[in-house]
Design a protein around this motif. Structure first.
Motif, short mmCIF file in Angstrom:
data_model
loop_
_atom_site.label_atom_id
_atom_site.label_comp_id
_atom_site.label_asym_id
_atom_site.label_seq_id
_atom_site.Cartn_x
_atom_site.Cartn_y
_atom_site.Cartn_z
N GLY A 325 0.77 -1.23 0.00
CA GLY A 325 0.00 0.00 0.00
C GLY A 325 0.80 1.28 0.00
O GLY A 325 0.23 2.36 0.23
N ILE A 326 2.11 1.22 -0.26
CA ILE A 326 2.89 2.45 -0.32
C ILE A 326 2.50 3.23 -1.57
O ILE A 326 1.94 2.68 -2.52
CB ILE A 326 4.40 2.16 -0.31
N PRO A 327 2.77 4.55 -1.62
CA PRO A 327 2.41 5.36 -2.79
C PRO A 327 3.02 4.83 -4.08
O PRO A 327 4.10 4.22 -4.08
CB PRO A 327 2.96 6.75 -2.44
N ALA A 328 2.35 5.09 -5.18
CA ALA A 328 2.77 4.55 -6.48
C ALA A 328 4.14 5.07 -6.89
O ALA A 328 4.91 4.36 -7.54
CB ALA A 328 1.73 4.88 -7.54
N TYR A 329 4.47 6.31 -6.52
CA TYR A 329 5.76 6.85 -6.96
C TYR A 329 6.93 6.11 -6.30
O TYR A 329 8.01 6.00 -6.88
CB TYR A 329 5.83 8.35 -6.68
N LEU A 330 6.72 5.58 -5.09
CA LEU A 330 7.76 4.78 -4.45
C LEU A 330 7.88 3.42 -5.12
O LEU A 330 8.99 2.89 -5.28
CB LEU A 330 7.45 4.62 -2.96
N THR A 331 6.75 2.84 -5.50
CA THR A 331 6.79 1.57 -6.23
C THR A 331 7.53 1.73 -7.56
O THR A 331 8.29 0.85 -7.97
CB THR A 331 5.37 1.06 -6.47
N ARG A 332 7.30 2.87 -8.23
CA ARG A 332 7.99 3.11 -9.51
C ARG A 332 9.50 3.22 -9.32
O ARG A 332 10.28 2.79 -10.18
CB ARG A 332 7.44 4.36 -10.17
N ARG A 333 9.93 3.79 -8.21
CA ARG A 333 11.37 3.89 -7.95
C ARG A 333 11.99 2.50 -7.80
O ARG A 333 13.08 2.23 -8.30
CB ARG A 333 11.63 4.73 -6.70
N LEU A 334 11.30 1.62 -7.09
CA LEU A 334 11.80 0.25 -6.96
C LEU A 334 11.77 -0.48 -8.29
O LEU A 334 12.69 -1.25 -8.62
CB LEU A 334 10.96 -0.50 -5.93
N GLN A 335 10.74 -0.22 -9.09
CA GLN A 335 10.64 -0.84 -10.41
C GLN A 335 11.77 -0.39 -11.31
O GLN A 335 12.25 -1.16 -12.15
CB GLN A 335 9.29 -0.53 -11.04
N SER A 336 12.24 0.84 -11.14
CA SER A 336 13.34 1.34 -11.96
C SER A 336 14.60 0.53 -11.72
O SER A 336 15.42 0.35 -12.64
CB SER A 336 13.60 2.82 -11.68
N VAL A 337 14.79 0.02 -10.51
CA VAL A 337 15.93 -0.85 -10.22
C VAL A 337 15.81 -2.15 -10.99
O VAL A 337 16.77 -2.63 -11.62
CB VAL A 337 16.03 -1.12 -8.71
#
Length: 471
Positions: A325-337
């Motif tokens: 449930g963390i914000p989507a922008y944090l999920t995108r940062r992890l996805q960038s890795v």
């Protein structure tokens, strides 16, 4: 059998290697001694488990328990408290050289009176602890041999188990103050919550509790490490003005509440949004990728992929059950890795489309990786393979008036109501049942863990790439 050479290991990068306190002493024992310890440890753990004598809120050195499950328990309790409208406080305590200062007489008495270990078994442990010797070895140099009068060997098989039994009374002591404890070896987490109007009373309760903990450690020949003691108030960003501005008194010393603490390797922010943990994870992963980029031409692709999984995926996946449930922008940062790792393996440019590479590697996207971890933990809870303290978070749905219906015999779980979707829904008591109820019944009814993992991975992989899988 009782003589060890100690190898000093720097606890973590960046510490002063000229300071003795920067090192952790690791005892290297004879192989035959460790084999014997392993046999005794197996019998001891079987006895403690069958007699239900192990402390339920101690996660160190126990099968099925981990630092992640410990933090998930603590964070979920805090999220639930904040969702109710309370303010929560988290105190992290650490003991100085805890393994090396265990008093043998106290430990032997505790084994006998608290755990019922007597007669031959008690004499064996007395023999195991007495007349131990060690020396320090660094390269070709070695110190003189000294005789140990206290402590359990770090690096031994039995030492960690004995330390867990030695500190068992600490849990009931903290609970007697109306606060919640959770231990991982010598790392102690103390937390509690209260309505905003009672925040001063909670501060006083915490101070009294830690003072009693300090007195308990002194009477048991242990010592709290004030330099590593951290405190943090937790609430939503909108209610920060309700937090006390004064320091918390910890053993007579004022401790200024932090805005972020590192709890067993997982960073928790005061507003519980996990921004710092994501930032630190992304930073570590990209640092590892930069190092791997330097050798990508020197190793086969399969080897490079194994290195990425070992160095990057392990970092990405550690603690990700706390990221529901963390914000989507944090999920995108992890996805960038994850995207950068796939590009490194296939030597793609930053402008190249990444989906095909992820599919070829059979990697789940970040949201599905989080779902996988939460669903796996939920399955273990329901099948008795997870720590007992996670059990109350998962309850099978019981719908009155529908007992005779087919839906009444399914293994659906109850999803508690929450007030704040950004806070309460992230607790394991909500994220676990929600994730579980979204799975098909042929997955949730799997009869073995391996079957569940295989079917779950396939289901989430199709969810990650619906268009490609459909084609």
């Amino acid at each position: 059998m009782k003589e060890a050479f100690v190898t000093p290991i720097v606890k973590k990068p960046g510490l002063d290697d000229r300071d003795v306190s920067s090192y952790r002493p690791i005892s290297n024992l004879p192989v035959l001694s460790k084999l014997l310890e392993r046999l005794v440890a197996r019998q001891l753990m079987d006895y403690l488990s069958s007699s239900d004598l192990l402390p339920s809120l101690q996660s160190g050195f126990r099968p099925g328990h981990s630092t992640e499950t410990a933090v998930l328990k603590v964070l979920s309790d805090i999220l639930q408290a904040v969702d109710r409208g309370d303010l929560a406080a988290l105190i992290l305590l650490d003991m100085s050289a805890a393994f090396d200062t265990v008093d043998h007489a106290i430990l032997l008495q505790r084994l006998q009176t608290t755990f019922g270990i007597d007669d031959v078994a008690h004499r064996w442990f007395q023999s195991y602890l007495s007349d131990r010797r060690q020396y320090i070895r660094r390269g070709s140099s070695r110190s003189s041999i000294i005789h140990l009068v206290c402590g359990v060997p770090q690096g031994s098989v039995l030492g960690p188990i004995l330390f867990v039994l030695y500190t068992v009374d600490l849990i009931s002591l903290i609970e007697s103050h109306g606060l919640s404890p959770h231990l991982y070896a010598d790392d102690t987490q103390v937390y509690g919550s209260c309505p905003p109007a009672a925040v001063d009373a909670l501060s006083t309760k915490i101070s009294d509790c830690i003072n009693d903990v300090a007195n308990w450690t002194k009477s048991n020949r242990l010592q709290l490490n004030p330099d590593k003691t951290e405190a943090m108030w937790c609430t939503t960003s909108r209610r920060r003005h309700q937090l006390p501005s004064t320091a918390i008194s910890i053993v007579g010393a004022p401790v200024i509440p932090a805005q972020c603490v590192c709890n067993l390797g997982i960073y928790i922010d005061a507003d519980l949004m996990m921004r710092t943990h994501v930032q630190r994870t992304v930073s570590r992963c990209f640092a590892a990728l930069r190092q791997l980029r330097q050798i990508r031409q020197l190793v086969p692709r399969d080897t490079l992929q194994m290195l990425v999984v070992a160095l990057v995926h392990s970092c990405l996946d550690y603690g990700n059950s706390t990221l529901a449930g963390i914000p989507a922008y944090l999920t995108r940062r992890l996805q960038s890795v994850l995207n950068a790792a796939a590009r490194l393996i296939y030597q793609l440019r930053s402008s190249d489309h990444i989906t095909d590479a992820l599919v070829c590697l059979h990697w789940l996207r970040i949201p599905e990786r989080i779902e996988y971890k939460i669903a796996l933990l939920t399955y273990k809870v329901m099948n008795g393979m997870a720590p007992r303290y996670l059990g109350p978070f998962v309850r099978v749905a019981d719908l009155p008036g529908r007992r005779a219906l087919r839906s009444a015999v399914t293994n659906r779980l109850t999803v508690p109501a929450v007030k704040l979707s950004t806070i309460g829904s992230r607790a394991f008591s909500v994220s676990g049942p929600q994730t579980w109820n979204q799975l098909p019944e042929e997955i949730t009814s799997a009869t073995s863990l391996s079957t569940f993992q295989r079917h779950l991975k396939t289901f989430l992989f199709k969810k990650s790439f619906p268009d490609i899988i459909a084609d």
